[in-house]
Design an enzyme around this catalytic site. Structure first.
Site, PDB file in Angstrom:
ATOM      1  N   TYR A  50      30.793  14.215 -60.076  1.00 45.75           N
ATOM      2  CA  TYR A  50      29.625  14.486 -60.919  1.00 45.75           C
ATOM      3  C   TYR A  50      29.040  15.862 -60.607  1.00 45.75           C
ATOM      4  O   TYR A  50      28.778  16.663 -61.505  1.00 45.75           O
ATOM      5  CB  TYR A  50      28.582  13.390 -60.693  1.00 45.75           C
ATOM      6  CG  TYR A  50      27.386  13.451 -61.611  1.00 45.75           C
ATOM      7  CD1 TYR A  50      27.367  12.767 -62.811  1.00 45.75           C
ATOM      8  CD2 TYR A  50      26.261  14.190 -61.251  1.00 45.75           C
ATOM      9  CE1 TYR A  50      26.267  12.812 -63.642  1.00 45.75           C
ATOM     10  CE2 TYR A  50      25.146  14.245 -62.075  1.00 45.75           C
ATOM     11  CZ  TYR A  50      25.156  13.550 -63.268  1.00 45.75           C
ATOM     12  OH  TYR A  50      24.056  13.606 -64.082  1.00 45.75           O
TER      13      TYR A  50
ATOM     14  N   SER B 285      13.315  -6.149 -52.131  1.00 47.99           N
ATOM     15  CA  SER B 285      14.172  -6.424 -53.279  1.00 47.99           C
ATOM     16  C   SER B 285      15.067  -7.606 -52.967  1.00 47.99           C
ATOM     17  O   SER B 285      15.489  -7.791 -51.824  1.00 47.99           O
ATOM     18  CB  SER B 285      15.032  -5.196 -53.599  1.00 47.99           C
ATOM     19  OG  SER B 285      16.062  -5.559 -54.507  1.00 47.99           O
TER      20      SER B 285
ATOM     21  N   LEU C  53      24.917   1.366 -66.453  1.00 49.37           N
ATOM     22  CA  LEU C  53      23.798   0.868 -67.260  1.00 49.37           C
ATOM     23  C   LEU C  53      22.451   1.230 -66.647  1.00 49.37           C
ATOM     24  O   LEU C  53      21.416   0.749 -67.076  1.00 49.37           O
ATOM     25  CB  LEU C  53      23.915  -0.644 -67.446  1.00 49.37           C
ATOM     26  CG  LEU C  53      25.169  -1.063 -68.230  1.00 49.37           C
ATOM     27  CD1 LEU C  53      25.335  -2.581 -68.201  1.00 49.37           C
ATOM     28  CD2 LEU C  53      25.105  -0.565 -69.677  1.00 49.37           C
ATOM     29  N   SER C  54      22.495   2.096 -65.667  1.00 46.56           N
ATOM     30  CA  SER C  54      21.297   2.657 -65.060  1.00 46.56           C
ATOM     31  C   SER C  54      20.331   1.636 -64.482  1.00 46.56           C
ATOM     32  O   SER C  54      19.152   1.581 -64.856  1.00 46.56           O
ATOM     33  CB  SER C  54      20.570   3.596 -66.024  1.00 46.56           C
ATOM     34  OG  SER C  54      19.870   4.537 -65.245  1.00 46.56           O
ATOM     35  N   SER C  55      20.823   0.880 -63.542  1.00 43.97           N
ATOM     36  CA  SER C  55      19.911   0.059 -62.746  1.00 43.97           C
ATOM     37  C   SER C  55      18.928   0.960 -62.004  1.00 43.97           C
ATOM     38  O   SER C  55      17.811   0.536 -61.691  1.00 43.97           O
ATOM     39  CB  SER C  55      20.684  -0.802 -61.761  1.00 43.97           C
ATOM     40  OG  SER C  55      21.326  -0.015 -60.778  1.00 43.97           O
TER      41      SER C  55
ATOM     42  N   ASP D  71      22.852  15.861 -70.875  1.00 43.25           N
ATOM     43  CA  ASP D  71      21.415  15.881 -70.514  1.00 43.25           C
ATOM     44  C   ASP D  71      21.081  17.039 -69.575  1.00 43.25           C
ATOM     45  O   ASP D  71      20.121  17.771 -69.811  1.00 43.25           O
ATOM     46  CB  ASP D  71      20.932  14.531 -69.977  1.00 43.25           C
ATOM     47  CG  ASP D  71      21.610  14.039 -68.706  1.00 43.25           C
ATOM     48  OD1 ASP D  71      22.670  14.590 -68.339  1.00 43.25           O
ATOM     49  OD2 ASP D  71      21.075  13.100 -68.092  1.00 43.25           O
TER      50      ASP D  71
ATOM     51  N   ASP E 146      18.187   8.709 -68.567  1.00 43.06           N
ATOM     52  CA  ASP E 146      18.070   7.290 -68.253  1.00 43.06           C
ATOM     53  C   ASP E 146      16.607   6.861 -68.202  1.00 43.06           C
ATOM     54  O   ASP E 146      16.232   5.810 -68.724  1.00 43.06           O
ATOM     55  CB  ASP E 146      18.722   6.987 -66.897  1.00 43.06           C
ATOM     56  CG  ASP E 146      20.201   7.325 -66.870  1.00 43.06           C
ATOM     57  OD1 ASP E 146      20.750   7.727 -67.914  1.00 43.06           O
ATOM     58  OD2 ASP E 146      20.802   7.191 -65.786  1.00 43.06           O
TER      59      ASP E 146
HETATM   60  P1  ADP Z   1      23.433   2.774 -61.901  1.00 42.66           P
HETATM   61  O1  ADP Z   1      24.509   3.251 -62.815  1.00 42.66           O
HETATM   62  O2  ADP Z   1      23.365   1.273 -61.878  1.00 42.66           O
HETATM   63  O3  ADP Z   1      22.126   3.411 -62.152  1.00 42.66           O
HETATM   64  P2  ADP Z   1      23.132   4.197 -59.440  1.00 42.66           P
HETATM   65  O4  ADP Z   1      24.076   4.485 -58.331  1.00 42.66           O
HETATM   66  O5  ADP Z   1      22.502   5.318 -60.153  1.00 42.66           O
HETATM   67  O6  ADP Z   1      23.899   3.215 -60.441  1.00 42.66           O
HETATM   68  O7  ADP Z   1      21.943   3.308 -58.899  1.00 42.66           O
HETATM   69  C1  ADP Z   1      22.211   2.098 -58.239  1.00 42.66           C
HETATM   70  C2  ADP Z   1      21.368   1.996 -56.979  1.00 42.66           C
HETATM   71  O8  ADP Z   1      19.976   1.808 -57.346  1.00 42.66           O
HETATM   72  C3  ADP Z   1      21.704   0.802 -56.135  1.00 42.66           C
HETATM   73  O9  ADP Z   1      22.779   1.074 -55.283  1.00 42.66           O
HETATM   74  C4  ADP Z   1      20.407   0.593 -55.376  1.00 42.66           C
HETATM   75  O10 ADP Z   1      20.305   1.526 -54.311  1.00 42.66           O
HETATM   76  C5  ADP Z   1      19.359   0.954 -56.406  1.00 42.66           C
HETATM   77  N1  ADP Z   1      18.862  -0.225 -57.133  1.00 42.66           N
HETATM   78  C6  ADP Z   1      18.990  -0.497 -58.444  1.00 42.66           C
HETATM   79  N2  ADP Z   1      18.393  -1.667 -58.762  1.00 42.66           N
HETATM   80  C7  ADP Z   1      17.871  -2.148 -57.634  1.00 42.66           C
HETATM   81  C8  ADP Z   1      17.112  -3.324 -57.276  1.00 42.66           C
HETATM   82  N3  ADP Z   1      16.771  -4.230 -58.190  1.00 42.66           N
HETATM   83  N4  ADP Z   1      16.758  -3.467 -55.997  1.00 42.66           N
HETATM   84  C9  ADP Z   1      17.084  -2.544 -55.080  1.00 42.66           C
HETATM   85  N5  ADP Z   1      17.760  -1.433 -55.341  1.00 42.66           N
HETATM   86  C10 ADP Z   1      18.163  -1.225 -56.585  1.00 42.66           C
HETATM   87 MG    MG Z   2      21.801   5.488 -62.066  1.00 43.54          MG
END
Ligand code: ADP
Ligand code: MG
Length: 392
Positions: free
Chosen positions: A234, A71, A135-137, A40, A182
């Site tokens: 990365y 949150s 999985l890109s939370s 990307d 993402d």
């Molecule tokens: P991922 O692969 O899950 O995207 P990242 O490191 O890119 O991993 O992002 C994860 C971060 O995003 C968490 O550590 C937190 O800071 C934030 N995050 C994701 N979802 C939430 C949520 N529901 N509430 C608060 N923070 C969140």
């Molecule tokens: Mg991420």
């Protein structure tokens, strides 16, 4: 299906934290990337899909020009006057709790489009997207925030613009140098389909996956090994790609074809060359996957997934023993293909598995992890699903 509890939890959390009722709820999914890893930010091609796991946000408005975020993941709400966001991001971002930089960064990215329509907000998030599992939370929380804020402020922005706001938040407000895949997958996803994304033009094409008709499941094997995008390997891989492009005198590795590789090898050191070769061959594998999906259907893409994994393991060197074990064990137990997904150095692998083989693959991977002395993996299936939406 999304468990309804995450939406209900966002509303409940809102009421608990803010002692008020929200005006609406929105949600955005995490994503899995079928193929196209570390392409990307090289202006290349990716083929992600949105998954059924979503981050939900309940939103209320307020009249004092303050934005407040809460949150279920965090003990404390964080609040900033909208007028101060420009002073905080990017230079003073360290003053904001890291998780809160994602939604506040999205608000910061959207304020210029809103002008005087930017009013105060309360946002409460709840999520069933596993964090740090590849999985890109992060895109899910950004997408939920962007959709909710843009709707509430009445912004006339399309989904690509909201994806861009999410990336800006992640790059500048959080400080993680990630691409836009993402966010695009989270915004544009569709059921039983993937998004064939040209990361240079941001042209996105919905590509039918046909997993349902073919009786296929996408199994995620979360190794539990944590990764960090903001630090470490990365950034080093990105730098190697930029170095390779500079040596080849092209704007990005997207502009290098498989046929150019023989010449490239003579021009750079071995490590840089192998980083380049991963990106160039991976771009080709993404295009081949789209073609084969259309011509032969999803059962025929397994070898491309396996080749992608080998390239990340051997050329890009971003795999770890847990991911290699997951891929090998899944394959031996009948997966059509498997590969690590996400940024690497941990996180998850995916395996394409006939419906009736899911249990066998699950058992085989679990046994292989145990035999190697690795932590117990978390194994579940993901379903290609719809993108960000207002829910209520
Ligand atoms: P991922 O692969 O899950 O995207 P990242 O490191 O890119 O991993 O992002 C994860 C971060 O995003 C968490 O550590 C937190 O800071 C934030 N995050 C994701 N979802 C939430 C949520 N529901 N509430 C608060 N923070 C969140
Ligand atoms: Mg991420």
């Amino acid at each position: 299906m999304t468990p309804p509890s995450a939406a209900a939890e966002a509303r409940r959390h809102f009421a608990e934290r803010f002692d008020a009722q929200p005006v609406g709820t929105w949600s955005a999914p995490g994503r899995a990337n079928l193929i196209g890893e570390h392409t990307d930010y090289n202006d290349g091609f990716v083929l992600p899909f949105a998954i059924q796991h979503r981050t939900h946000v309940a939103l209320g408005t307020r009249d004092d020009g303050v934005i407040r975020v809460a949150s279920t993941f965090a003990d404390d709400a964080v609040e900033v006057p909208l007028a101060d966001l420009d002073a905080v991001f990017p230079d003073r971002r360290e003053e904001i709790a890291e998780w809160a930089r994602y939604p506040l960064g999205v608000a910061w990215a959207l304020v210029p489009a809103a002008g005087p329509a930017a009013r105060g907000l309360d946002l409460a998030f709840a999520s069933n997207v596993p964090v740090g599992a590849g999985l890109s939370s992060s895109a899910a929380i950004e997408g939920a925030a962007a959709s909710a804020i843009a709707d509430t402020w009445g912004l006339d922005l399309d989904r690509v613009a909201l994806a861009r706001a999410g990336r800006r938040a992640e790059n500048e407000a959080v400080g993680a140098p990630t691409g836009i895949m993402d966010q695009m997958a989270s915004m544009l996803g569709r059921a039983d389909a993937a998004i064939f994304l040209d990361c240079r033009s941001l042209e996105a094409q919905v590509v039918d996956l046909g997993f349902r008709a073919a009786g296929l499941e996408l199994v995620v094997i979360d190794t539990g090994v944590s990764h960090s995008h903001a630090t470490g390997g990365y950034g080093e891989r990105r730098a190697a790609c930029e170095r390779g492009a500079a040596i080849l005198a092209v704007p990005a590795l997207r502009d290098v074809s498989v046929d150019d590789l023989a010449r490239a090898e003579t021009l750079m050191d071995d490590v840089t060359f192998r980083r380049v070769r991963h990106v160039v061959t991976e771009n080709q594998r993404v295009r081949d996957t789209v073609r084969i999906l259309a011509e032969q259907g999803p059962r025929a893409i397994g070898d491309l997934l396996l080749a992608s994994h080998a390239s990340m393991r051997d050329d890009f060197e971003i795999s770890v023993p847990e991911l290699d074990t997951a891929v090998d064990a899944a394959r031996e137990a009948g997966a059509l293909g498997a590969r690590m997904t996400g940024g690497g150095f941990g996180g998850a692998a995916i395996a394409l598995v006939p419906h009736d083989g899911v249990q066998r693959v699950t058992d085989a991977v679990t046994a292989a992890f145990e035999a190697s002395g690795f932590a117990v993996p978390t194994i579940f299936t993901v379903t290609p699903s719809d993108g960000a939406a207002r829910d209520a």
